[in-house]
Write an enzyme that holds these catalytic residues in place. Structure first.
Site, PDB file in Angstrom:
ATOM      1  N   SER A 261       7.712  -8.144   8.364  1.00  0.00           N
ATOM      2  CA  SER A 261       7.019  -8.470   9.716  1.00  0.00           C
ATOM      3  C   SER A 261       7.734  -8.002  10.645  1.00  0.00           C
ATOM      4  O   SER A 261       9.005  -7.944  10.605  1.00  0.00           O
ATOM      5  CB  SER A 261       6.449  -9.788   9.589  1.00  0.00           C
ATOM      6  OG  SER A 261       7.693 -10.773   9.742  1.00  0.00           O
TER       7      SER A 261
ATOM      8  N   GLY B 263       0.820  -1.091   0.106  1.00  0.00           N
ATOM      9  CA  GLY B 263      -0.104   0.144  -0.066  1.00  0.00           C
ATOM     10  C   GLY B 263       0.962   1.197   0.132  1.00  0.00           C
ATOM     11  O   GLY B 263       0.448   2.127  -0.784  1.00  0.00           O
ATOM     12  N   GLN B 264       1.869   1.261   0.915  1.00  0.00           N
ATOM     13  CA  GLN B 264       2.668   2.674   0.990  1.00  0.00           C
ATOM     14  C   GLN B 264       3.454   2.744  -0.188  1.00  0.00           C
ATOM     15  O   GLN B 264       3.665   4.006  -0.802  1.00  0.00           O
ATOM     16  CB  GLN B 264       3.469   2.533   2.431  1.00  0.00           C
ATOM     17  CG  GLN B 264       2.725   2.438   3.598  1.00  0.00           C
ATOM     18  CD  GLN B 264       3.428   2.477   4.902  1.00  0.00           C
ATOM     19  OE1 GLN B 264       4.478   3.390   4.830  1.00  0.00           O
ATOM     20  NE2 GLN B 264       3.102   2.094   5.843  1.00  0.00           N
TER      21      GLN B 264
ATOM     22  N   HIS C  22       5.377   0.904  13.066  1.00  0.00           N
ATOM     23  CA  HIS C  22       5.160   0.312  14.220  1.00  0.00           C
ATOM     24  C   HIS C  22       6.551   0.466  15.033  1.00  0.00           C
ATOM     25  O   HIS C  22       7.479   0.498  14.634  1.00  0.00           O
ATOM     26  CB  HIS C  22       5.127  -1.382  14.069  1.00  0.00           C
ATOM     27  CG  HIS C  22       4.315  -1.647  15.151  1.00  0.00           C
ATOM     28  ND1 HIS C  22       3.391  -1.244  16.285  1.00  0.00           N
ATOM     29  CD2 HIS C  22       3.790  -3.177  15.432  1.00  0.00           C
ATOM     30  CE1 HIS C  22       3.042  -1.763  16.935  1.00  0.00           C
ATOM     31  NE2 HIS C  22       3.138  -3.253  16.448  1.00  0.00           N
TER      32      HIS C  22
ATOM     33  N   LYS D 197      13.400 -13.095  -3.108  1.00  0.00           N
ATOM     34  CA  LYS D 197      12.727 -13.544  -4.386  1.00  0.00           C
ATOM     35  C   LYS D 197      12.001 -15.085  -3.721  1.00  0.00           C
ATOM     36  O   LYS D 197      12.234 -15.488  -2.757  1.00  0.00           O
ATOM     37  CB  LYS D 197      13.814 -14.206  -5.363  1.00  0.00           C
ATOM     38  CG  LYS D 197      14.321 -13.183  -6.205  1.00  0.00           C
ATOM     39  CD  LYS D 197      14.790 -13.907  -7.460  1.00  0.00           C
ATOM     40  CE  LYS D 197      15.515 -12.850  -8.513  1.00  0.00           C
ATOM     41  NZ  LYS D 197      16.788 -12.390  -8.243  1.00  0.00           N
TER      42      LYS D 197
HETATM   43  N1  LIG Z   1      -0.713  -5.246   8.265  1.00  0.00           N
HETATM   44  C1  LIG Z   1      -0.981  -3.961   8.544  1.00  0.00           C
HETATM   45  O1  LIG Z   1      -1.984  -3.487   7.824  1.00  0.00           O
HETATM   46  C2  LIG Z   1      -0.121  -3.007   9.399  1.00  0.00           C
HETATM   47  C3  LIG Z   1      -0.802  -1.903   9.742  1.00  0.00           C
HETATM   48  C4  LIG Z   1      -0.269  -0.744  10.350  1.00  0.00           C
HETATM   49  C5  LIG Z   1       1.199  -1.032  10.844  1.00  0.00           C
HETATM   50  N2  LIG Z   1       1.702  -2.469  10.377  1.00  0.00           N
HETATM   51  C6  LIG Z   1       3.189  -2.574  10.682  1.00  0.00           C
HETATM   52  O2  LIG Z   1       4.051  -2.406   9.346  1.00  0.00           O
HETATM   53  C7  LIG Z   1       5.208  -3.371   9.269  1.00  0.00           C
HETATM   54  C8  LIG Z   1       4.730  -4.555   8.371  1.00  0.00           C
HETATM   55  O3  LIG Z   1       3.637  -5.450   8.494  1.00  0.00           O
HETATM   56  P1  LIG Z   1       3.012  -6.354   7.351  1.00  0.00           P
HETATM   57  O4  LIG Z   1       1.565  -6.705   7.922  1.00  0.00           O
HETATM   58  O5  LIG Z   1       2.845  -5.278   6.255  1.00  0.00           O
HETATM   59  O6  LIG Z   1       4.080  -7.261   7.203  1.00  0.00           O
HETATM   60  P2  LIG Z   1       3.840  -8.776   6.702  1.00  0.00           P
HETATM   61  O7  LIG Z   1       3.620  -9.512   7.727  1.00  0.00           O
HETATM   62  O8  LIG Z   1       2.616  -8.865   5.655  1.00  0.00           O
HETATM   63  O9  LIG Z   1       5.139  -8.990   6.158  1.00  0.00           O
HETATM   64  C9  LIG Z   1       5.908  -8.233   5.106  1.00  0.00           C
HETATM   65  C10 LIG Z   1       6.961  -8.791   4.539  1.00  0.00           C
HETATM   66  O10 LIG Z   1       8.115  -9.197   5.285  1.00  0.00           O
HETATM   67  C11 LIG Z   1       8.637 -10.255   4.664  1.00  0.00           C
HETATM   68  N3  LIG Z   1       9.459 -11.069   5.655  1.00  0.00           N
HETATM   69  C12 LIG Z   1       8.900 -11.704   6.710  1.00  0.00           C
HETATM   70  N4  LIG Z   1       9.877 -12.269   7.606  1.00  0.00           N
HETATM   71  C13 LIG Z   1      11.138 -12.039   6.997  1.00  0.00           C
HETATM   72  C14 LIG Z   1      12.315 -12.535   7.037  1.00  0.00           C
HETATM   73  N5  LIG Z   1      12.801 -13.307   8.176  1.00  0.00           N
HETATM   74  N6  LIG Z   1      13.254 -12.249   5.981  1.00  0.00           N
HETATM   75  C15 LIG Z   1      13.017 -11.300   4.921  1.00  0.00           C
HETATM   76  N7  LIG Z   1      11.629 -11.034   4.737  1.00  0.00           N
HETATM   77  C16 LIG Z   1      10.905 -11.186   5.564  1.00  0.00           C
HETATM   78  C17 LIG Z   1       7.732 -11.201   3.817  1.00  0.00           C
HETATM   79  O11 LIG Z   1       8.213 -11.667   2.803  1.00  0.00           O
HETATM   80  C18 LIG Z   1       6.550 -10.170   3.566  1.00  0.00           C
HETATM   81  O12 LIG Z   1       6.673  -9.673   2.337  1.00  0.00           O
HETATM   82  C19 LIG Z   1       4.915  -4.181  10.696  1.00  0.00           C
HETATM   83  O13 LIG Z   1       5.861  -3.256  11.481  1.00  0.00           O
HETATM   84  C20 LIG Z   1       3.600  -3.994  11.154  1.00  0.00           C
HETATM   85  O14 LIG Z   1       3.404  -4.069  12.740  1.00  0.00           O
HETATM   86  C21 LIG Z   1       1.026  -3.241   9.665  1.00  0.00           C
HETATM   87 MG   LIG Z   2      -0.338  -3.710  14.427  1.00  0.00          MG
END
Ligand SMILES: NC(=O)c1ccc[n+]([C@@H]2O[C@H](COP(=O)([O-])OP(=O)(O)OC[C@H]3O[C@@H](n4cnc5c(N)ncnc54)[C@H](O)[C@@H]3O)[C@@H](O)[C@H]2O)c1
Ligand SMILES: [Mg+2]
Ligand SMILES: CC(C)(O)[C@@H](O)C(=O)O
Ligand SMILES: [Mg+2]
Length: 350
Positions: free
Chosen positions: A99, A44-45, A124, A62
């Site tokens: 994540s 999204g961002q 976060h 990848k």
């Molecule tokens: N999901 C939401 O809508 C949301 C809302 C507000 C804030 N956040 C924050 O934003 C950040 C991202 O959250 P998200 O839900 O988009 O993340 P997510 O869980 O969807 O993961 C994002 C990416 O991280 C990669 N990833 C995970 N573990 C990895 C590793 N060990 N090595 C390499 N890549 C890895 C995955 O391939 C994935 O593309 C977090 O800090 C979360 O707390 C998320």
């Molecule tokens: Mg949260």
């Protein structure tokens, strides 16, 4: 800037009008924003910033669905799509949107690329606040900033495409360049925020973990389930129980509450519902408040972070998670939900 004034508390809120496109260009024009992670927020961002004319590259490992989605969304390997380390090396702003558990794992590989004057951006406060558990301690000569959309990344993109905006919080943890505040606010508007309110990393993480475990997801599902079970145990059909618990809430009342407030909702239902809701909100508040207090303590003490990191580090975590989600999907309530949703006129023939 607009003010939110409640009693003695005055909050300054930053709006899009405070960061118009020419100001964003002046602040971010020389920056390359590397978005690491193409999950819900990364997608999204990054898409919103790209559409807003910011120079964005994506760092996604990848293989897997997220990488395929990057390609589908037009990110070009070797031009705008790299592996996370390479993107971190190229970016002057590094948006750390893996994540939260992934941020801990990747930190030793990302940290060397955070050279003097760069900005490290989070959505976060998790990694920084729980540094004793994550090991994420940034170098002193970079900016460390946060912009946390108060909603799903899916909504970040959807609202942007509709010309609307998500509310986000922002914070500066470390200002090494003297530009951290402008950087985070320009980024906050560029990712599609409607308005931004100020917080700090600790307040962000504690409120966010409380909200998602509480009223946004955990508590609401618990409350819905309790009502559904009572209705079913007393002979109401799945359709009746689901409609009276979830469908009416999400399709009729919650959007109205979002639009006009709870006072309006109470004033615009039957006098029967009004009397009953006025009499019963107190007992529900009293019954759930001790649970919220317990939850808040569990978050503030770091216990929730510990549990999240521990659970995510288990090799069989994904398989176990899929089992838990499958159990919800297959539960009577959500089976009823799937069938009720399919009956919506706009979904006919899909
Ligand atoms: N999901 C939401 O809508 C949301 C809302 C507000 C804030 N956040 C924050 O934003 C950040 C991202 O959250 P998200 O839900 O988009 O993340 P997510 O869980 O969807 O993961 C994002 C990416 O991280 C990669 N990833 C995970 N573990 C990895 C590793 N060990 N090595 C390499 N890549 C890895 C995955 O391939 C994935 O593309 C977090 O800090 C979360 O707390 C998320
Ligand atoms: Mg949260
Ligand atoms: C979308 C939420 C629940 O607000 C976010 O905090 C998350 O962690 O996914
Ligand atoms: Mg949240």
């Amino acid at each position: 800037m607009k003010e939110i004034r409640i009693g003695d508390t005055v909050e300054q809120c930053v709006e899009r009008a405070d960061y118009p496109p020419e100001k964003i260009k002046a602040i971010l024009g020389g920056e390359t924003v590397a978005v690491l992670g193409y999950g819900v927020q990364g997608r999204g961002q990054s898409l919103n910033m790209r559409d807003n004319g910011v120079k964005v590259i994506v760092g996604q490992r990848k293989g897997g669905k997220a990488y395929d989605l990057c390609i589908e969304d037009g990110w070009k390997p070797g031009e705008t799509l790299f592996d996370p380390e390479e993107a971190a090396a190229k970016g002057t702003v590094v948006q750390y949107l893996l994540s939260d558990a992934g941020q801990k794992d990747m930190w030793p590989k990302i940290k060397p690329h955070l050279t003097k004057g760069k900005a490290l951006y989070f959505s976060h406060g998790f990694s920084i606040v729980f540094k004793d558990q994550t090991g994420v301690v940034p170098p002193a000569d970079i900016d460390v900033i946060l912009c946390a959309p108060k909603g799903s990344g899916t909504t970040v993109r959807r609202l942007f495409l509709e010309g609307r905006g998500i509310n986000s919080s922002f914070a500066v943890f470390q200002d090494a360049t003297g530009k951290a505040r402008d950087r985070v606010l320009a980024l906050g508007v560029a990712i599609g925020s409607g308005y931004l309110f100020e917080t700090d990393f600790k307040k962000e993480v504690v409120s966010d973990l409380t909200g998602e475990r509480g009223v946004l997801m955990g508590a609401i599902y618990g409350l819905w389930l309790a009502q559904y079970e009572v209705l079913r145990a007393n002979g109401h059909s799945p359709s009746e129980a689901f409609n009276e618990t979830v469908e009416e809430a999400t399709q009729s009342l919650y959007p109205l509450i979002g639009e006009k407030g709870m006072d309006w909702m109470y004033a615009n239902c039957s006098t029967t519902a009004q009397r009953g809701a006025l009499d019963w909100f107190g007992p529900f508040r009293d019954a759930s408040k001790p649970v919220f207090e317990k939850l808040y303590q569990s978050v503030a003490s770091g216990e929730e972070a510990r549990r999240t990191l521990e659970a995510n580090s288990k090799p069989d975590y994904r398989a176990g998670l899929e089992k838990e989600l499958k159990a919800i999907a297959e539960s009577e309530m959500w089976q009823a939900g799937a069938q009720v949703r399919a009956l919506r006129p706009e979904r006919q023939g899909q």
